[in-house]
Enzyme design. Structure first.
Site, PDB file in Angstrom:
ATOM      1  N   ASN A  65     -28.401 -19.217  25.751  1.00 37.24           N
ATOM      2  CA  ASN A  65     -27.519 -18.054  25.858  1.00 37.24           C
ATOM      3  C   ASN A  65     -25.913 -18.332  25.825  1.00 37.24           C
ATOM      4  OD1 ASN A  65     -26.897 -18.891  28.372  1.00 37.24           O
ATOM      5  ND2 ASN A  65     -28.090 -17.116  29.439  1.00 37.24           N
ATOM      6  N   HIS A  74     -31.111  -8.794  26.262  1.00 34.93           N
ATOM      7  CA  HIS A  74     -30.905  -8.543  27.571  1.00 34.93           C
ATOM      8  C   HIS A  74     -32.337  -7.604  27.844  1.00 34.93           C
ATOM      9  CE1 HIS A  74     -26.434  -8.797  28.123  1.00 34.93           C
ATOM     10  NE2 HIS A  74     -27.032  -9.950  28.046  1.00 34.93           N
ATOM     11  N   ASN A  90     -29.047 -12.778  32.983  1.00 34.63           N
ATOM     12  CA  ASN A  90     -29.256 -14.092  33.407  1.00 34.63           C
ATOM     13  C   ASN A  90     -29.121 -14.381  35.038  1.00 34.63           C
ATOM     14  OD1 ASN A  90     -30.567 -16.883  33.184  1.00 34.63           O
ATOM     15  ND2 ASN A  90     -28.552 -17.502  33.580  1.00 34.63           N
TER      16      ASN A  90
END
Length: 566
Positions: A101, A503, A549
């Site tokens: 990411n 997401h 995250n």
């Protein structure tokens, strides 16, 4: 890979952000035997690929070395009901998506977690989860009661003394929003302009694998790690999960028994494992020819993602980053749309000085806009004709018109701020950034693409009339500034260009045990099933106003602590 045990106390499925946390925290008890299973490759200390360590992550999204191959999702649907699909990149490597990411370390806002508690997730309000946010981090810039200084994950920001010219220019341009400059998006919860926080140290990524599975943890004799190993099925005895059937790197299969299985495979893989085990909506399971173990309608429902758009802008030479400057994102803007259906801080924007790894990308800034609090909800289902195949993922973005309205309004605001003498005052040199198949092919790292993009970059630096023609070709010949001024054309553009920002969450949402739509209780235990816990982004009842995250790490820390105490 270590020798695979026949039985363990805890089998953790998925070595992503959450799985690495669980492996660390649960194996801290030397009397608890733990097995961590990851479908992708391992990245042990001293052998982390340079592409993963790099602060600039975009080359990782191409190819299938670090991502699940062939995974895609329906993004939106047209008036005829036809789905517009695009690839949906999810990490398949130790550390999961934290290894690929953009490294954003954003907690979200207190109201996000207070809303979880109000929805039946007792013990998940802001005051409840703050200790776990603090526990996971070492904040290198900010201190005080909201921050941790001894956690495994370093969090840093690029602050003004080390800003390149682009960062100064971006902040000056976006000062026109009237929003104040702030330092700490994780401790100052008002709208404003922030230097983004990242899980990064010494200009290198720190994934959850690096943070939680260091040399000391890996040396624990009660922790086994099996990489390149897929979970084929959960083993059951009635309504009790007793282990899992694994496919090993050599193609053989083995069953490992476990007193408890913890699913940390993410919001797109965890519900698949539940559905194939007969845990999910009874009608859907029967349509797939799967015997019903537990009728939980919420499995695969409540799929949420932040609807997003990217807009590129030609950068004058003085604002371009040098190749050695790997961190490219310098500004985050959190703001309130003020539109019907909106809420405080319901929109988010980041500004980057690089749109690609190559010479062409170095000449383009990238503006990344998303709806921070979306209303649209999608779903995940098995394919009844092939339940063992890839799942059918429908993000269903913009199905709620309030999301479309806010994203369109955000495009207008963004263009008004970015077309600035501080960045580039020419409205003809800002345009939609498309991740078309051609652009995806060009984004693969290689000598051929390096030469092609270098040639295109030289052309882009040519005479302004030619540059305008070249940029307009990126938009299919459409005049983007005029689209922004046309309400119908702008709505069409948003529908055609929106995508999910990786997401994915909510497909096994947490809630009260009496809630028929809940899949897990506030401890992460699957309702109606013994021996099975979920501890990843799939349990989120609603998206936090953040990249997912850090909230996922918090969830894993909190559930792990509950399992340790059990």
């Amino acid at each position: 890979m270590q020798n695979l045990p026949d039985s363990v106390d805890v089998l953790i499925v998925g070595g992503g952000s959450a799985g690495c946390v669980l492996a660390n925290r649960l194996s801290a008890d030397p009397g608890r035997r733990v097995l961590l299973v990851e479908a992708g490759i391992d990245t042990p200390p001293g052998a982390v690929p340079e592409a993963i360590r790099d602060s600039y992550p975009m080359p990782l999204f191409h190819g299938d070395t670090y991502i699940w191959p062939g995974l895609d999702a329906a993004v939106t649907r047209g008036p005829d009901g036809q789905a517009r699909r695009r690839p949906y990149e999810q990490g398949r490597v130790m550390g999961g998506s934290s290894s690929i990411n953009v490294q954003s370390a954003n907690r979200g806002l207190p109201r996000d977690y207070d809303a979880w508690a109000e929805a039946g997730c007792r013990g998940w309000a802001w005051d409840d989860v703050l200790p776990w946010f603090r526990r996971l981090e070492t904040d290198l810039d900010c201190d005080g009661p909201l921050h941790g200084r001894a956690g495994p994950l370093p969090i840093r920001r690029l602050l003004e003394p080390v800003w390149p010219p682009f960062a100064h220019a971006a902040f000056r341009a976006f000062d026109a929003s009237g929003l104040p400059r702030r330092l700490d998006q994780n401790g100052d919860f008002a709208d404003g302009l922030f230097p983004p926080a990242f899980s990064n140290r010494d200009d290198a990524r720190v994934s959850s694998a690096e943070a939680y599975l260091d040399v000391t943890v890996r040396a624990r004799p009660n922790l086994a790690i099996a990489a390149r190993t897929e979970v084929r099925a959960l083993e059951r005895a009635g309504r009790c999960v007793t282990g899992a059937r694994l496919r090993l790197p050599d193609g053989t299969e083995r069953v490992v028994a476990a007193r408890r299985v913890v699913l940390c495979a993410g919001a797109l893989q965890t519900p698949v494992l539940l559905l194939r085990a007969g845990i999910g909506p009874a009608e859907h399971l029967r349509a797939c020819g799967i015997a019903v173990t537990a009728d939980r309608p919420g499995v695969g429902a409540n799929l949420r993602d932040h609807p997003a758009l990217t807009i590129a802008q030609f950068l004058p030479p003085a604002l371009r980053l040098e190749a050695h400057q790997r961190r490219a994102s310098f500004l985050a803007m959190r703001y309130s749309s003020g539109l019907p259906g909106g809420s405080a801080s319901d929109m988010y924007l980041t500004v980057s000085a690089r749109a690609g790894w190559h010479a062409l990308g170095a000449r383009l800034g990238l503006h990344f806009l998303w709806v921070n609090q979306p209303h649209s909800v999608g779903s995940l289902r098995l394919d009844p004709t092939d339940p063992a195949g890839r799942p059918a993922i429908d993000l269903n973005l913009l199905s709620d018109p309030r999301d479309l309205a806010r994203l369109a309004d955000g495009v207008r605001r963004l263009v008004a701020l970015a077309v600035s003498p501080h960045l580039n005052p020419d409205p003809a040199e800002i345009f939609p950034a498309s991740f078309s198949p051609a652009i995806r092919r060009l984004s693969r790292v290689g000598r051929r693409n390096r030469l092609i993009t270098a040639a295109l970059a030289r052309l882009l630096d040519g005479p302004r009339p030619f540059r305008r023609l070249m940029l307009r070709s990126f938009t299919g010949g459409r005049d983007f500034p005029r689209i922004v001024d046309d309400e119908t054309a702008l709505a069409d553009y948003v529908r055609e260009s929106v995508f999910g920002v990786w997401h994915a969450s909510g497909t096994c949402r947490m809630g009260d045990r009496g809630d028929p739509g809940a899949v897990v209780d506030p401890a992460g235990s699957v309702i109606g099933i013994d021996g099975l816990t979920v501890a990843d982004a799939s349990v989120m009842p609603r998206l936090p106003s953040a990249n997912t995250n850090i909230p996922t790490l918090m969830i894993a820390e909190k559930i792990a602590d509950g399992l340790r105490a059990a």
